[in-house]
Scaffold this motif. Structure first.
Motif, PDB file in Angstrom:
ATOM      1  N   SER A 196      32.550  53.262 101.205  1.00 29.03           N
ATOM      2  CA  SER A 196      32.014  53.798  99.968  1.00 29.03           C
ATOM      3  C   SER A 196      33.100  54.403  99.115  1.00 29.03           C
ATOM      4  O   SER A 196      33.925  55.172  99.586  1.00 29.03           O
ATOM      5  CB  SER A 196      30.956  54.863 100.266  1.00 29.03           C
ATOM      6  OG  SER A 196      30.538  55.469  99.062  1.00 29.03           O
ATOM      7  N   GLY A 197      33.083  54.029  97.836  1.00 24.77           N
ATOM      8  CA  GLY A 197      34.005  54.638  96.887  1.00 24.77           C
ATOM      9  C   GLY A 197      33.384  55.825  96.199  1.00 24.77           C
ATOM     10  O   GLY A 197      34.048  56.797  95.883  1.00 24.77           O
ATOM     11  N   GLU A 198      32.059  55.722  95.928  1.00 24.11           N
ATOM     12  CA  GLU A 198      31.447  56.783  95.135  1.00 24.11           C
ATOM     13  C   GLU A 198      29.958  56.991  95.395  1.00 24.11           C
ATOM     14  O   GLU A 198      29.377  57.913  94.856  1.00 24.11           O
ATOM     15  CB  GLU A 198      31.681  56.518  93.640  1.00 24.11           C
ATOM     16  CG  GLU A 198      31.258  55.115  93.201  1.00 24.11           C
ATOM     17  CD  GLU A 198      31.731  54.769  91.785  1.00 24.11           C
ATOM     18  OE1 GLU A 198      32.704  55.385  91.335  1.00 24.11           O
ATOM     19  OE2 GLU A 198      31.107  53.904  91.143  1.00 24.11           O
ATOM     20  N   HIS A 199      29.317  56.157  96.192  1.00 21.49           N
ATOM     21  CA  HIS A 199      27.877  56.334  96.419  1.00 21.49           C
ATOM     22  C   HIS A 199      27.565  57.124  97.675  1.00 21.49           C
ATOM     23  O   HIS A 199      26.449  57.599  97.835  1.00 21.49           O
ATOM     24  CB  HIS A 199      27.165  54.976  96.494  1.00 21.49           C
ATOM     25  CG  HIS A 199      27.199  54.208  95.213  1.00 21.49           C
ATOM     26  ND1 HIS A 199      26.662  52.954  95.080  1.00 21.49           N
ATOM     27  CD2 HIS A 199      27.700  54.516  93.993  1.00 21.49           C
ATOM     28  CE1 HIS A 199      26.847  52.520  93.836  1.00 21.49           C
ATOM     29  NE2 HIS A 199      27.473  53.444  93.168  1.00 21.49           N
ATOM     30  N   GLY A 200      28.525  57.238  98.573  1.00 24.09           N
ATOM     31  CA  GLY A 200      28.295  57.980  99.802  1.00 24.09           C
ATOM     32  C   GLY A 200      27.717  57.130 100.923  1.00 24.09           C
ATOM     33  O   GLY A 200      27.576  55.906 100.790  1.00 24.09           O
TER      34      GLY A 200
ATOM     35  N   LEU B 158      27.902  64.224  96.342  1.00 24.01           N
ATOM     36  CA  LEU B 158      28.288  62.841  96.659  1.00 24.01           C
ATOM     37  C   LEU B 158      29.722  62.542  96.258  1.00 24.01           C
ATOM     38  O   LEU B 158      30.190  61.421  96.432  1.00 24.01           O
ATOM     39  CB  LEU B 158      27.337  61.871  95.942  1.00 24.01           C
ATOM     40  CG  LEU B 158      26.048  61.493  96.680  1.00 24.01           C
ATOM     41  CD1 LEU B 158      26.382  60.707  97.948  1.00 24.01           C
ATOM     42  CD2 LEU B 158      25.210  62.709  97.072  1.00 24.01           C
TER      43      LEU B 158
END
Lengths: 468, 468
Positions: B422-426, B155
């Protein structure tokens, strides 16, 4: 009457002229000759393009690509041509696309710590502009006074600061690309975090112009450190220098630069520049620390202590900007000095795990000794990136052949020690024949699959990376 | 008699058992039920796998993939299942491949600042192990106490430290991958610099299990900073907080963390934990600085001055590790507090350029107000990554539908402000329908081309990223 190497004909030249204007389409032999080589020493070989085009925007580039695609004409994108692996050479003729007119810094966004630039912007110019407002673009290939952002993205260039700050790939947030068929693709964006689908941006970074033509880049900037301090530290043996490096890193210090030079390099610098360096030392480290003033001073002090512990013989620490520049002058003149020894200098670029540096340097010396070639070794010790610079005369066939044999053994050694073929110069033409040594068959197969997906007719920088 | 959703039959179950041993192939309804969901709130929907396998090495995984490939059976790789976008849900049945038995740290190499780990290693465990010897693995997704390296690579997870230290992608040097047809691929290597062909490593990072199964990762480590200092700073308005953030960055300070929480979040924390926070402030920043002791203290002092200049109402700066932990406790309890408001909490994850944060937060509030939904906003202000946490009851059809509408408007706003989905969750399952908003058609086309190259039968985590 022009004789073309590729499928170009006079109608195509006319089309290119109508897109770009006559003055931006170069067909004279003298003009094309200037684009038949790059910084790679290739002896007498000449790789003449059929035509050189100088576009000024992506629309023009898309039109050029459409023509090239239709007629299966190679396109080799280049700027300053500082490439050292034949990356800019039009080995199958065709079009050289020169990005010198696309040299605008479109935006420096201080609040969001980013900038948007065209590919032809010279790296040092960008660094200067952002530095003027307190920002920092760290990637620093040795050629930065002339080399461009487009080339450095295409090659994922590094430089001395790689250990602490990473390389070009770590600063590219987004790209605008013209693909082989003229399609314009936008990848990434304006944010450091972005996980929206596959990372196409990093697929293009380091792809050496074989997947697309970069027409715009969004780059990450960071705040500029207040203070830099530089040290030049001499050791009687490579092993002691390596132990000192390990000692520095174990002490949780991450120098901005941790460069290494060998005795041959120091002697060569002294021969031509008389910079006052010891010529009897086996290894010299150039260490730069940065940060706030207090932090830089503390790091300097700690590094001096560590180096003394490992038997450093001579430590020069800069107290002023002037002194720092004197040390850097010596480091930077190394390549120029080596280049003055003989008619040609060939710079290699291998990378090994950091703790294998002394062993790799030993093997490098033995290999070039065996082939009777003079080698001056310098490198970025922090990231295991070693550059052997070999002085020779490529007109001497035996020397040229010996170099080829030595290079092959050099890469065998790097790979055996857990490293790879290139830290920052890329594969290009010169190293494509070694790819099978560094990568398993499946990796190459899938890389070729990606190439085929983006460039099914193989018109973008053909003959590079993959051995054909 | 089992009823299978995919092409699995009892012969295939027998084959899997002969590869893994009977005890590592789960077919009972109760066992499979545990793998029918992940941390994503999906209401009553249930995504039951046909079988769950627990391999312990890449050879077994390669054999499983070969069977799946031959019979076109989906494989969904997962570990702790902390995914928030339905990434671990076997939406087309098939095999859930659980990596919990591949949880070994194979090597921590202090000299070369790297480690080699299996995918099932829990992130916090790795961080602790490397911290014990003075090293630092910065990526810090909120779930790090249970979530694993494999999932965080799949991710490209971030966390509060993204602004200064980057995210997971910046720490992956090399991968070992089993492809859909069972081929084992090695990408990258052990060196920070490496430009040998295309960057396949970064193609797999963030590909959400749709291109291959990660069986081993080589990760970069850095020296651990000596000192951390944490501040909690309150502002009467979001705009003032945003100005203070810009002020901090303009002063060339890069905090390790620059988190933001809104009034709703603070009120919710106080409601359940009584942590002594002001509940009348519009914005609260949690700022962590690190470095050597001197540098951390200087940064703290400068940040306090800047925040005061922008009208900070209340500043708590940690003087001890204990005080720092108290502030972090409050920050970390935010999600838990929000989760106690109503039966479900849905966390969104958008990213906007840093200077657009106040505007994005304003719009976020308006959107959720319009749909009568309670939203608590927190985020990583340094990198523009904003998480609206929405409390609701998914059994209430109207609320669930309102959330869907609000989410769509939220992403429209993020994209309009120059950000992304999305920055980091996908993307997973939940956001695939928004991909066309964020990316142009050509990007999606080429991403699908890459998917087809690596997974021609679409067996790896089908139904994710791309809207079908």
């Amino acid at each position: 009457m022009l004789k073309f190497m590729s499928n170009i004909d006079n109608n195509i030249i006319d089309s290119l002229e109508s897109i770009l204007g006559k003055q931006h389409v170069l067909t004279d032999y003298e003009d094309r000759y200037c684009y038949a080589y790059d910084a790679t020493a290739v002896g007498d070989a000449l790789y003449l393009p059929d035509v050189v085009v100088l576009p000024e925007n992506k629309e023009q580039i898309a039109k050029i690509a459409k023509i090239a695609d239709e007629h299966e004409i190679p396109i080799v994108t280049r700027a300053a041509g500082t490439n050292l692996v034949g990356g800019c050479l039009p080995v199958k003729g065709g079009i050289v696309l020169h990005t010198s007119r696309m040299n605008k810094i479109l935006n420096i966004d201080k609040d969001n710590l980013l900038c948007v630039v065209q590919p032809g912007v010279v790296i040092e110019k960008l660094q200067q502009k952002v530095s003027d407002i307190g920002l920092f673009y760290p990637p620093d290939p040795a050629s930065l006074k002339v080399s461009t952002i487009g080339g450095s993205i295409a090659l994922s260039s590094g430089g001395p600061r790689g250990f602490k700050y990473g390389t070009t790939k770590d600063y590219v947030l987004g790209l605008e690309i013209v693909l082989a068929d003229g399609t314009v693709l936008k990848t990434g964006g304006k944010t450091v975090k972005n996980v929206t689908g596959y990372n196409l941006t990093q697929l293009f970074v380091g792809s050496e112009g074989t997947l697309g033509i970069i027409t715009e880049a969004t780059l990450r900037l960071i705040p500029k450190p207040d203070e830099q301090q530089v040290m030049l530290v001499c050791f009687e043996s490579m092993d002691l220098a390596a132990e000192a490096i390990t000692g520095i890193i174990s002490a949780k210090i991450m120098p901005a630069t941790l460069d290494i030079m060998d005795k041959n390099t120091m002697q060569t610098i002294e021969k031509f520049y008389n910079a006052g360096f010891p010529t009897d030392m086996d290894a010299v480290l150039v260490i730069e620390v940065d940060g706030c003033k207090e932090s830089a001073s503390i790091q300097t002090q700690q590094i001096i202590e560590i180096c003394n512990k490992f038997g450093a013989k001579n430590i020069r620490a800069s107290k002023t900007q002037q002194e720092a520049e004197e040390i850097w002058f010596a480091r930077r003149s190394a390549f120029g000095a080596v280049a003055r020894l003989r008619p040609n200098v060939l710079t290699e670029d291998a990378v090994v795990p950091r703790d294998k540096i002394p062993e790799f340097i030993r093997r490098t010396r033995n290999i070039f000794d065996k082939y009777n070639l003079t080698v001056c070794i310098m490198g970025h010790a922090g990231d295991g990136n070693i550059h052997p610079n070999v002085s020779l005369d490529l007109r001497n066939k035996e020397e040229a052949e010996n170099f080829e044999k030595a290079a092959e053994e050099l890469f065998d050694a790097a790979i055996e020690l857990g490293g790879s073929l290139s830290g920052e110069h890329g594969i290009g033409m010169s190293k494509s024949r070694f790819m099978k040594k560094a990568l398993d068959e499946n990796s190459i197969l899938y890389m070729k699959g990606i190439k085929k997906l983006f460039d099914p007719k193989n018109i973008l920088n053909p003959g590079k990376i993959f051995y054909e």
